[in-house]
Design an enzyme around this catalytic site. Structure first.
Site, mmCIF file in Angstrom:
data_model
loop_
_atom_site.group_PDB
_atom_site.id
_atom_site.type_symbol
_atom_site.label_atom_id
_atom_site.label_comp_id
_atom_site.label_asym_id
_atom_site.label_seq_id
_atom_site.Cartn_x
_atom_site.Cartn_y
_atom_site.Cartn_z
ATOM 1 N N ASP A 34 -0.024 5.097 1.256
ATOM 2 C CA ASP A 34 -0.156 6.021 2.389
ATOM 3 C C ASP A 34 -0.185 5.256 3.710
ATOM 4 O O ASP A 34 -0.998 4.353 3.905
ATOM 5 C CB ASP A 34 -1.424 6.854 2.236
ATOM 6 C CG ASP A 34 -1.377 7.741 1.006
ATOM 7 O OD1 ASP A 34 -0.382 8.468 0.852
ATOM 8 O OD2 ASP A 34 -2.313 7.688 0.196
ATOM 9 N N GLY A 45 -10.042 6.870 -0.862
ATOM 10 C CA GLY A 45 -9.994 7.770 -2.009
ATOM 11 C C GLY A 45 -10.224 9.222 -1.632
ATOM 12 O O GLY A 45 -11.153 9.549 -0.878
ATOM 13 N N GLY A 46 -9.365 10.114 -2.157
ATOM 14 C CA GLY A 46 -9.471 11.536 -1.846
ATOM 15 C C GLY A 46 -10.739 12.179 -2.375
ATOM 16 O O GLY A 46 -11.388 12.975 -1.687
ATOM 17 N N SER A 67 -2.872 1.124 -4.455
ATOM 18 C CA SER A 67 -3.353 2.209 -3.595
ATOM 19 C C SER A 67 -4.593 2.850 -4.191
ATOM 20 O O SER A 67 -4.779 2.868 -5.415
ATOM 21 C CB SER A 67 -2.253 3.267 -3.433
ATOM 22 O OG SER A 67 -2.740 4.417 -2.785
ATOM 23 N N GLU A 104 -13.481 10.722 -2.940
ATOM 24 C CA GLU A 104 -14.599 10.193 -2.160
ATOM 25 C C GLU A 104 -14.735 10.922 -0.828
ATOM 26 O O GLU A 104 -15.854 11.158 -0.355
ATOM 27 C CB GLU A 104 -14.416 8.689 -1.948
ATOM 28 C CG GLU A 104 -14.654 7.844 -3.189
ATOM 29 C CD GLU A 104 -13.554 7.958 -4.237
ATOM 30 O OE1 GLU A 104 -13.779 7.535 -5.388
ATOM 31 O OE2 GLU A 104 -12.451 8.480 -3.909
ATOM 32 N N ARG A 105 -13.613 11.292 -0.218
ATOM 33 C CA ARG A 105 -13.673 12.046 1.035
ATOM 34 C C ARG A 105 -14.266 13.427 0.787
ATOM 35 O O ARG A 105 -15.039 13.935 1.610
ATOM 36 C CB ARG A 105 -12.279 12.163 1.648
ATOM 37 C CG ARG A 105 -11.723 10.839 2.134
ATOM 38 C CD ARG A 105 -10.262 10.927 2.522
ATOM 39 N NE ARG A 105 -9.687 9.578 2.582
ATOM 40 C CZ ARG A 105 -8.409 9.305 2.703
ATOM 41 N NH1 ARG A 105 -7.528 10.303 2.783
ATOM 42 N NH2 ARG A 105 -7.982 8.062 2.729
ATOM 43 N N SER A 160 -5.079 6.070 -3.728
ATOM 44 C CA SER A 160 -4.695 7.464 -3.961
ATOM 45 C C SER A 160 -4.440 7.704 -5.451
ATOM 46 O O SER A 160 -4.237 6.771 -6.224
ATOM 47 C CB SER A 160 -3.435 7.810 -3.168
ATOM 48 O OG SER A 160 -3.704 7.866 -1.791
ATOM 49 N N HIS A 177 -9.768 18.179 -6.343
ATOM 50 C CA HIS A 177 -8.857 17.054 -6.195
ATOM 51 C C HIS A 177 -7.584 17.251 -7.003
ATOM 52 O O HIS A 177 -6.495 16.875 -6.546
ATOM 53 C CB HIS A 177 -9.555 15.756 -6.608
ATOM 54 C CG HIS A 177 -8.788 14.534 -6.223
ATOM 55 N ND1 HIS A 177 -8.083 13.773 -7.118
ATOM 56 C CD2 HIS A 177 -8.585 13.953 -5.000
ATOM 57 C CE1 HIS A 177 -7.490 12.777 -6.489
ATOM 58 N NE2 HIS A 177 -7.778 12.855 -5.202
ATOM 59 N N ASP A 182 -1.530 -0.890 6.157
ATOM 60 C CA ASP A 182 -1.493 -0.239 7.470
ATOM 61 C C ASP A 182 -2.883 -0.054 8.061
ATOM 62 O O ASP A 182 -3.000 0.388 9.205
ATOM 63 C CB ASP A 182 -0.810 1.129 7.381
ATOM 64 C CG ASP A 182 -1.705 2.166 6.710
ATOM 65 O OD1 ASP A 182 -2.186 1.893 5.577
ATOM 66 O OD2 ASP A 182 -1.932 3.236 7.299
ATOM 67 N N ASP A 188 0.873 -1.166 0.000
ATOM 68 C CA ASP A 188 0.000 0.000 0.000
ATOM 69 C C ASP A 188 0.915 1.221 0.000
ATOM 70 O O ASP A 188 2.131 1.102 0.188
ATOM 71 C CB ASP A 188 -0.890 -0.025 1.242
ATOM 72 C CG ASP A 188 -1.763 1.209 1.371
ATOM 73 O OD1 ASP A 188 -2.328 1.650 0.365
ATOM 74 O OD2 ASP A 188 -1.869 1.738 2.497
#
Length: 285
Positions: A9, A50-51, A124, A53-54, A126, A84, A184, A7
């Site tokens: 991040d 996912g950015g 990932s 998605e946040r 990201s 994004h 993680d 992964d």
């Protein structure tokens, strides 16, 4: 040959707290959005894969009205895409600055895996540009060039769905049973396990208290020998690998072997149970 799939991040570097969070907040400020995430708030946001998605999760009717955003779905999607893109630019700038160090041991075990002929990859949720910037930081350009990168919107569903790992092993031509993921987070672990990979976990800033039942190994970090001297603390070791002060490539290789042994034992037991449930041949019609 087996594959070692990282992964990004929280595994290659502790980027969530010191990279993504400030990048989100700077982007919100630049676009005049009425939000700044605290560290405690972001600890919950990271559970969303996912950015984009946040960001989308913020778009309640009240938030849209307060921010003066368009209500049409297509226009909102364009706005999120613009946020994004800018957030990724800010984030990659933070990474390039060298402000966030790689996590202990990641380059060490990757170099050993590469020398042993293993396939190397990153999987990932990201954005790919973000992932590649962290990969170069953690591994150095020469080793990073030997990694396959699977990131961002290459699959429709983000972790904990298994899609990114399924896509990775299919693209690599690797049997999932011959692939070890290093994650993680619980979401990442669940994605790897659902895709059939063995998973080791190195907990990070926001994940230390999560439930990692099912992981083959859970540690505080992979660790490094002197002069860096970061010691590994083992949190769970169900296969009895018993790593020393640092997790070595030999330990990771042993995890795959022990996972294969366990899977074979389970299959044998299931076959025996199935055979025992069948009537004797003389009693069958």
């Amino acid at each position: 040959m087996p594959a070692l799939v990282f992964d990004c991040d929280g595994v290659l570097a502790d980027t969530e707290r010191y990279g993504h969070l400030p990048a989100f907040n700077k982007t919100f400020e630049e676009f005049g959005l009425p939000v700044q995430w605290s560290d405690a708030e972001y600890a919950q946001k990271v559970k969303v894969g996912g950015g984009k998605e946040r960001m989308k999760a913020m778009l309640t009717p009240d938030f849209v009205a307060a921010a003066g955003l368009p209500s049409e779905e297509a226009a909102l999607a364009e706005q999120v895409a613009a946020w994004h893109r800018r957030k990724t630019e800010v984030y990659t700038g933070i990474i390039r600055s060298g402000a966030i160090p790689p996590r202990p041991g990641v380059r060490r075990v990757a170099e050993a895996a590469y020398e042993a002929g293993w396939t190397l990859a990153v999987a990932s949720t990201s954005a790919e540009a973000s992932v590649r910037s962290v990969l170069d930081l953690a591994m150095g350009a020469e080793l990073a060039a030997h990694f396959a990168v699977f990131a961002g919107d290459v699959v429709p569903r983000k972790k904990p769905a298994p899609d990114i790992y399924t896509h990775a092993v299919d693209a690599l031509g690797v049997d999932p049973a011959d692939a070890l993921a290093i994650e993680d987070s619980r979401n990442g672990m669940l994605a790897a396990l659902a895709a059939g990979l063995t998973c080791a976990v190195t907990v990070s800033a926001y994940t230390a208290e999560e439930d990692f039942t099912g992981a083959a190994l859970v540690v505080t970090s992979l660790g490094d020998p002197p002069p860096d001297a970061t010691r590994t603390e083992v949190l769970s070791d169900p296969f009895g690998v018993q790593p020393g002060p640092q997790v070595d490539f030999a330990d990771l290789s042993a995890l795959l072997a022990k996972a294969a042994e366990t899977a074979e034992a389970v299959r044998a037991a299931e076959a025996a149970d199935a055979a025992g449930a069948r009537p004797p041949a003389s009693d069958r019609p």
